[in-house]
Write a protein that holds these residues in place. Structure first.
Motif, short mmCIF file in Angstrom:
data_model
loop_
_atom_site.label_atom_id
_atom_site.label_comp_id
_atom_site.label_asym_id
_atom_site.label_seq_id
_atom_site.Cartn_x
_atom_site.Cartn_y
_atom_site.Cartn_z
N ALA A 53 -17.36 -10.19 66.80
CA ALA A 53 -15.93 -9.97 66.54
C ALA A 53 -15.09 -11.02 67.25
O ALA A 53 -14.08 -11.50 66.72
N ALA A 54 -15.48 -11.41 68.47
CA ALA A 54 -14.72 -12.41 69.22
C ALA A 54 -14.79 -13.78 68.54
O ALA A 54 -13.85 -14.58 68.66
N LEU A 55 -15.86 -14.05 67.83
CA LEU A 55 -16.00 -15.32 67.13
C LEU A 55 -15.30 -15.33 65.77
O LEU A 55 -15.35 -16.33 65.06
N GLY A 56 -14.68 -14.22 65.41
CA GLY A 56 -13.91 -14.17 64.17
C GLY A 56 -14.63 -13.54 63.00
O GLY A 56 -14.10 -13.54 61.88
N PHE A 57 -15.81 -12.99 63.21
CA PHE A 57 -16.55 -12.35 62.13
C PHE A 57 -16.18 -10.87 62.07
O PHE A 57 -16.00 -10.22 63.10
N ASP A 58 -16.07 -10.34 60.88
CA ASP A 58 -15.72 -8.93 60.71
C ASP A 58 -17.00 -8.09 60.76
O ASP A 58 -17.42 -7.47 59.78
N THR A 59 -17.60 -8.08 61.96
CA THR A 59 -18.91 -7.43 62.09
C THR A 59 -18.81 -5.91 61.95
O THR A 59 -19.71 -5.28 61.38
N LEU A 60 -17.75 -5.31 62.48
CA LEU A 60 -17.63 -3.85 62.40
C LEU A 60 -17.50 -3.39 60.95
O LEU A 60 -18.13 -2.41 60.54
N ARG A 61 -16.68 -4.11 60.14
CA ARG A 61 -16.56 -3.72 58.74
C ARG A 61 -17.87 -3.94 58.01
O ARG A 61 -18.27 -3.13 57.17
N THR A 62 -18.55 -5.02 58.33
CA THR A 62 -19.84 -5.29 57.69
C THR A 62 -20.85 -4.20 58.00
O THR A 62 -21.59 -3.75 57.11
N LEU A 63 -20.88 -3.75 59.27
CA LEU A 63 -21.84 -2.72 59.66
C LEU A 63 -21.49 -1.35 59.08
O LEU A 63 -22.38 -0.52 58.87
N ALA A 64 -20.20 -1.12 58.82
CA ALA A 64 -19.77 0.21 58.40
C ALA A 64 -19.54 0.34 56.90
O ALA A 64 -19.54 1.46 56.37
N ALA A 65 -19.36 -0.79 56.19
CA ALA A 65 -18.91 -0.70 54.80
C ALA A 65 -19.86 -1.32 53.79
O ALA A 65 -19.66 -1.15 52.58
N THR A 66 -20.88 -2.01 54.23
CA THR A 66 -21.81 -2.62 53.28
C THR A 66 -23.17 -1.95 53.41
O THR A 66 -23.57 -1.55 54.52
N PRO A 67 -23.91 -1.82 52.31
CA PRO A 67 -25.22 -1.17 52.40
C PRO A 67 -26.17 -1.85 53.39
O PRO A 67 -26.83 -1.18 54.18
N ALA A 68 -26.21 -3.20 53.32
CA ALA A 68 -27.09 -3.91 54.25
C ALA A 68 -26.62 -3.73 55.69
O ALA A 68 -27.44 -3.57 56.62
N GLY A 69 -25.29 -3.74 55.89
CA GLY A 69 -24.77 -3.55 57.24
C GLY A 69 -25.06 -2.17 57.78
O GLY A 69 -25.39 -1.99 58.96
N ILE A 70 -24.92 -1.14 56.92
CA ILE A 70 -25.22 0.23 57.37
C ILE A 70 -26.69 0.35 57.76
O ILE A 70 -27.03 0.99 58.76
N ALA A 71 -27.56 -0.28 56.96
CA ALA A 71 -28.99 -0.23 57.29
C ALA A 71 -29.25 -0.91 58.64
O ALA A 71 -30.03 -0.41 59.46
N CYS A 72 -28.58 -2.05 58.88
CA CYS A 72 -28.73 -2.74 60.16
C CYS A 72 -28.21 -1.88 61.30
O CYS A 72 -28.81 -1.82 62.39
N ALA A 73 -27.07 -1.19 61.09
CA ALA A 73 -26.49 -0.36 62.14
C ALA A 73 -27.41 0.80 62.49
O ALA A 73 -27.65 1.09 63.68
N ILE A 74 -27.95 1.46 61.46
CA ILE A 74 -28.84 2.61 61.71
C ILE A 74 -30.10 2.16 62.45
O ILE A 74 -30.51 2.76 63.45
N ALA A 75 -30.71 1.06 61.97
CA ALA A 75 -31.93 0.57 62.62
C ALA A 75 -31.65 0.09 64.04
O ALA A 75 -32.43 0.35 64.96
N GLY A 76 -30.51 -0.61 64.24
CA GLY A 76 -30.19 -1.12 65.56
C GLY A 76 -29.93 0.00 66.56
O GLY A 76 -30.43 -0.05 67.70
N LEU A 77 -29.17 1.02 66.15
CA LEU A 77 -28.90 2.14 67.05
C LEU A 77 -30.18 2.92 67.37
O LEU A 77 -30.37 3.39 68.51
N ALA A 78 -31.05 3.06 66.38
CA ALA A 78 -32.32 3.74 66.63
C ALA A 78 -33.16 2.97 67.64
O ALA A 78 -33.80 3.56 68.53
#
Length: 303
Positions: free
Chosen positions: A143-168
Motif C-alpha cells: 500500500a505504501a508503494l502505491g498498490f491497491d493491495t487491500l482492494r485486490t485481496l478483498a475484491a478479486t477472486p485471486a486476491g481472496i484466495a491469496c488472503a485466505i491462504a496467507g492468513l491460514a
C-alpha cells in the motif's frame, strides 16, 4: 523467587494466594526460626505476621486443627516436596531445620536453573513472534508503494484466495512456533528432589529400605534409575548414602540447566522451519502476489 502466575492473579490480595509455589526465602526463614527453638506452628504464625501470604494460609489451617505437614500440602501440588520433607523429618527424627535448609537450597537452585533457561529461550521466541508479523508488513508495504493491495485481496477472486491462504499460513506458523517454544520451556519440577527427600530420611538413621517406604508414604517421587544406582553404590562401597544422594541431586540440577541451554540453542534452528514453510510463503501471498495482481489488472491486454 518468582513463580509462574495464573491470569488474573494480580487482582487478588497477597493473603489469598495459597496456590503459589514455595519461595526459597520463606523456607529458609522458617528453618532459621526452627533452629532458634521456636515451635513449628509458632514459626508459621510469625512468618504470617510478617506479611508472608503463603505462611498465613498454612497458619490458618494449623489453627483450624490440621497438622503442619497436612497444612503445607493443602497449599497445592507445588508445595508437595516441602510437605513431604516436613513429614519425613518428623517421622525419622531428622533435624527439621537442617532438612528445610536443604529443601530451600534445592528450590533456589532449581529456580535459578529455570530462570537461566527461560532467558536463553527469550531471544529465539521473541524473534519468532516478530517474524510472524512479516506477511502483514508486506501488505502495508504494498500500500505504501502505491498498490491497491487491500482492494485486490478483498475484491478479486485471486486476491481472496491469496488472503485466505496467507492468513491460514500465518495462523499455522504462530501455532507451530508456540508449540516449539512450549516444548523447550522447562517445567516447574525441581530435578533431584526425590534424592534430596531420601537423603533426609536416611539422615534420621533408618535403613535404606525403610527410608524408601517413608518417602513413598510421604508422597515423594518414585526413585529414578540414577538414584537407584547411587543406592547400589552405597551398598557395595559401604559408604553412607545420604551425601551421595545430595551430590547426585546437585548434579541432576546442573544437568537440567545444561540440557535447558541446549534446548534453547536447538530452538533457534527449529524455529527456522515454520519461518520457511509458512511465514515466507504467507509474505509472498499477502505482500507480493497482490502487487503482481494489481499490475496485471492495470495492464491492458494487446493482441
Amino acid at each position: 523467587m518468582t513463580r509462574r502466575r495464573p491470569k488474573g492473579r494480580g487482582l487478588r490480595s497477597r493473603r489469598s494466594l495459597p496456590a503459589a509455589g514455595p519461595d526459597a526465602g520463606t523456607i529458609l526463614r522458617l528453618a532459621v526460626l526452627l533452629q532458634a527453638g521456636i515451635a513449628p506452628a509458632a514459626a508459621w504464625h510469625h512468618l504470617a505476621a510478617a506479611g508472608d501470604g503463603s505462611a498465613a494460609a498454612v497458619s490458618t489451617r494449623i489453627e483450624a486443627g490440621a497438622g503442619v505437614a497436612a497444612a503445607v500440602r493443602a497449599q497445592g501440588s507445588a508445595w508437595a516436596a516441602v510437605a513431604a520433607a516436613w513429614r519425613i523429618a518428623e517421622t525419622v527424627g531428622a533435624p527439621l531445620a537442617a532438612s528445610l535448609r536443604g529443601i530451600a537450597s534445592a528450590l533456589d537452585d532449581g529456580e535459578r536453573s529455570r530462570a537461566e533457561v527461560r532467558v536463553a529461550l527469550a531471544e529465539p521466541a521473541g524473534t519468532a513472534r516478530l517474524m510472524s508479523w512479516l506477511p502483514l508488513v508486506g501488505v502495508g508495504l504494498g500500500a505504501a508503494l502505491g498498490f491497491d493491495t487491500l482492494r485486490t485481496l478483498a475484491a478479486t477472486p485471486a486476491g481472496i484466495a491469496c488472503a485466505i491462504a496467507g492468513l491460514a499460513l500465518i495462523f499455522t506458523a504462530r501455532r507451530w512456533s508456540s508449540a516449539l517454544v512450549r516444548r523447550a520451556d522447562p517445567d516447574d519440577a525441581v530435578p533431584g528432589m526425590g534424592a534430596d527427600l531420601l537423603a533426609i530420611a536416611l539422615s534420621g538413621g533408618v535403613s535404606i529400605e525403610r527410608a524408601q517406604r517413608i518417602v513413598g508414604d510421604a508422597g515423594g517421587a518414585q526413585l529414578d534409575a540414577e538414584t537407584r544406582g547411587i543406592l547400589t553404590l552405597s551398598r557395595s562401597a559401604g559408604v553412607p548414602a545420604a551425601e551421595l544422594l545430595r551430590a547426585g541431586a546437585t548434579l541432576a540440577r546442573h544437568r537440567a540447566r545444561t540440557d535447558g541451554r541446549l534446548r534453547a540453542a536447538r530452538l533457534s534452528s527449529r524455529l527456522l522451519i515454520p519461518l520457511g514453510v509458512c511465514t515466507l510463503p504467507a509474505f509472498l501471498l499477502l505482500g507480493v502476489a497482490p502487487m503482481l495482481l494489481s499490475v496485471l489488472s492495470a495492464t491492458p491486454l494487446t493482441l
